[in-house]
Design a protein around this motif. Sequence first.
Motif, mmCIF file in Angstrom:
data_model
loop_
_atom_site.group_PDB
_atom_site.id
_atom_site.type_symbol
_atom_site.label_atom_id
_atom_site.label_comp_id
_atom_site.label_asym_id
_atom_site.label_seq_id
_atom_site.Cartn_x
_atom_site.Cartn_y
_atom_site.Cartn_z
ATOM 1 N N GLY A 248 11.599 -13.038 -52.023
ATOM 2 C CA GLY A 248 10.142 -13.252 -51.471
ATOM 3 C C GLY A 248 9.432 -14.046 -52.196
ATOM 4 O O GLY A 248 8.128 -14.035 -51.559
ATOM 5 N N LYS A 249 9.820 -14.734 -53.161
ATOM 6 C CA LYS A 249 8.961 -15.648 -54.102
ATOM 7 C C LYS A 249 9.095 -17.001 -53.466
ATOM 8 O O LYS A 249 10.161 -17.447 -53.146
ATOM 9 N N ILE A 250 7.874 -17.852 -53.731
ATOM 10 C CA ILE A 250 7.908 -19.251 -53.323
ATOM 11 C C ILE A 250 8.800 -19.869 -54.345
ATOM 12 O O ILE A 250 8.450 -20.303 -55.456
ATOM 13 N N ALA A 251 9.947 -20.653 -53.915
ATOM 14 C CA ALA A 251 10.490 -21.577 -54.588
ATOM 15 C C ALA A 251 10.544 -23.013 -54.570
ATOM 16 O O ALA A 251 10.867 -23.752 -55.405
ATOM 17 N N ALA A 252 10.087 -23.498 -53.397
ATOM 18 C CA ALA A 252 10.026 -24.917 -53.133
ATOM 19 C C ALA A 252 8.763 -25.062 -51.873
ATOM 20 O O ALA A 252 8.715 -24.136 -50.865
ATOM 21 N N ARG A 253 8.378 -26.317 -51.964
ATOM 22 C CA ARG A 253 7.370 -26.777 -51.000
ATOM 23 C C ARG A 253 7.550 -28.247 -50.594
ATOM 24 O O ARG A 253 7.526 -29.050 -51.698
ATOM 25 N N SER A 254 7.330 -28.522 -49.335
ATOM 26 C CA SER A 254 7.083 -29.827 -49.138
ATOM 27 C C SER A 254 5.932 -29.938 -48.140
ATOM 28 O O SER A 254 5.608 -28.985 -47.315
ATOM 29 N N LEU A 255 4.985 -30.748 -48.518
ATOM 30 C CA LEU A 255 3.854 -31.210 -47.541
ATOM 31 C C LEU A 255 3.828 -32.298 -46.789
ATOM 32 O O LEU A 255 2.951 -32.786 -46.155
ATOM 33 N N ALA A 256 5.142 -32.752 -46.376
ATOM 34 C CA ALA A 256 5.429 -33.874 -45.271
ATOM 35 C C ALA A 256 6.442 -33.293 -44.232
ATOM 36 O O ALA A 256 7.154 -32.216 -44.620
ATOM 37 N N ALA A 257 6.578 -34.086 -43.249
ATOM 38 C CA ALA A 257 7.665 -33.684 -42.439
ATOM 39 C C ALA A 257 9.152 -34.173 -43.104
ATOM 40 O O ALA A 257 9.176 -35.020 -44.022
ATOM 41 N N LEU A 258 10.026 -33.366 -43.037
ATOM 42 C CA LEU A 258 11.451 -33.355 -43.558
ATOM 43 C C LEU A 258 12.343 -33.769 -42.426
ATOM 44 O O LEU A 258 12.658 -33.172 -41.333
ATOM 45 N N SER A 259 13.086 -34.624 -42.938
ATOM 46 C CA SER A 259 14.463 -35.089 -42.272
ATOM 47 C C SER A 259 15.367 -33.788 -42.327
ATOM 48 O O SER A 259 15.321 -33.023 -43.288
ATOM 49 N N GLU A 260 16.577 -33.712 -41.672
ATOM 50 C CA GLU A 260 17.670 -32.545 -41.672
ATOM 51 C C GLU A 260 18.105 -32.561 -43.272
ATOM 52 O O GLU A 260 18.278 -31.623 -43.581
ATOM 53 N N ASP A 261 18.498 -33.866 -43.730
ATOM 54 C CA ASP A 261 19.014 -34.040 -44.824
ATOM 55 C C ASP A 261 18.074 -33.582 -46.123
ATOM 56 O O ASP A 261 18.606 -33.034 -46.923
ATOM 57 N N LYS A 262 16.663 -33.879 -46.016
ATOM 58 C CA LYS A 262 15.820 -33.465 -47.314
ATOM 59 C C LYS A 262 15.692 -32.089 -46.858
ATOM 60 O O LYS A 262 15.512 -31.233 -48.015
ATOM 61 N N LEU A 263 15.791 -31.485 -45.782
ATOM 62 C CA LEU A 263 15.543 -29.976 -45.592
ATOM 63 C C LEU A 263 16.876 -29.385 -46.264
ATOM 64 O O LEU A 263 16.553 -28.378 -47.080
ATOM 65 N N ARG A 264 17.839 -29.710 -46.191
ATOM 66 C CA ARG A 264 18.757 -29.201 -46.638
ATOM 67 C C ARG A 264 19.137 -29.482 -48.235
ATOM 68 O O ARG A 264 19.312 -28.493 -49.158
ATOM 69 N N THR A 265 18.276 -30.344 -48.880
ATOM 70 C CA THR A 265 18.271 -30.775 -49.907
ATOM 71 C C THR A 265 17.402 -29.858 -50.918
ATOM 72 O O THR A 265 17.787 -29.100 -51.886
ATOM 73 N N MET A 266 16.257 -29.376 -49.861
ATOM 74 C CA MET A 266 15.441 -28.454 -50.517
ATOM 75 C C MET A 266 16.009 -27.097 -50.535
ATOM 76 O O MET A 266 15.618 -26.252 -51.222
ATOM 77 N N LEU A 267 16.724 -26.578 -49.639
ATOM 78 C CA LEU A 267 17.189 -25.208 -49.505
ATOM 79 C C LEU A 267 18.533 -24.940 -50.261
ATOM 80 O O LEU A 267 18.555 -24.068 -50.715
ATOM 81 N N THR A 268 19.212 -26.020 -50.277
ATOM 82 C CA THR A 268 20.735 -25.711 -51.084
ATOM 83 C C THR A 268 20.555 -24.979 -52.434
ATOM 84 O O THR A 268 21.011 -23.966 -52.706
ATOM 85 N N PRO A 269 19.584 -25.504 -53.321
ATOM 86 C CA PRO A 269 19.599 -24.716 -54.660
ATOM 87 C C PRO A 269 19.325 -23.649 -54.623
ATOM 88 O O PRO A 269 19.623 -22.448 -55.314
ATOM 89 N N VAL A 270 18.273 -23.071 -53.566
ATOM 90 C CA VAL A 270 17.629 -21.650 -53.516
ATOM 91 C C VAL A 270 18.804 -20.786 -52.965
ATOM 92 O O VAL A 270 19.050 -19.689 -53.417
ATOM 93 N N LEU A 271 19.545 -21.291 -51.959
ATOM 94 C CA LEU A 271 20.729 -20.575 -51.483
ATOM 95 C C LEU A 271 21.840 -20.326 -52.396
ATOM 96 O O LEU A 271 22.563 -19.321 -52.288
ATOM 97 N N ALA A 272 22.069 -21.206 -53.279
ATOM 98 C CA ALA A 272 23.048 -21.176 -54.265
ATOM 99 C C ALA A 272 22.834 -20.056 -55.364
ATOM 100 O O ALA A 272 23.546 -19.585 -56.180
#
Length: 196
Positions: A170-194
Amino acid sequence: MSAASRAPLTLAGAVVAALLLSACTSGGTSGGGGNTNFVMGEDGIATVKQGERVAAPDLSGDTIDGKQLDVASYKGKVVVLNVWGSWCAPCRAEAPGFEKVYKDLKGQGVQFVGINTRDTSTKNAVAFEKQQGVTYPSLYDPTGKLMLRFKKGTLNPQAIPSTLVLDRDGKIAARSLAALSEDKLRTMLTPVLAEK
């Protein structure tokens, strides 16, 4: 110098001042300074190392469809928080990609939660989700109270759209302050999921 020739200079000065002020409010602190422990990547995604993260605030309340939701109930899952409004063109642009990633990853311990803000009624928000095919829940935050719960100096949502990724604790790992493409969202999410 005549008043007519000073007007463009005054306007230019006002524009520069506005740009400087807006640049001061988009750097990841909400009125606070100090060491924020986050790193801004070239892609505009800010991240925090696993041992230096802070807990997300209480994010609970009514959803746009009148149910109750508490983001803390998803502890143990990676949570994607997306701040959006039905009136926001970039939010409309990113919604289909978010839904696709949600469907792809929900079986892998990922939960998406929207935070609908600045919509004066849930009617527009519900219509937006139906039109965009969004199936994950969204908290209803018409006045931005949930956004104000984030502490100074944390990776807080300061724009619409904003996206945060919470780790399994429940801790904040990443943030984007702009609209994200599907690819950028996956790039943001993958390291945390791993992370284990």
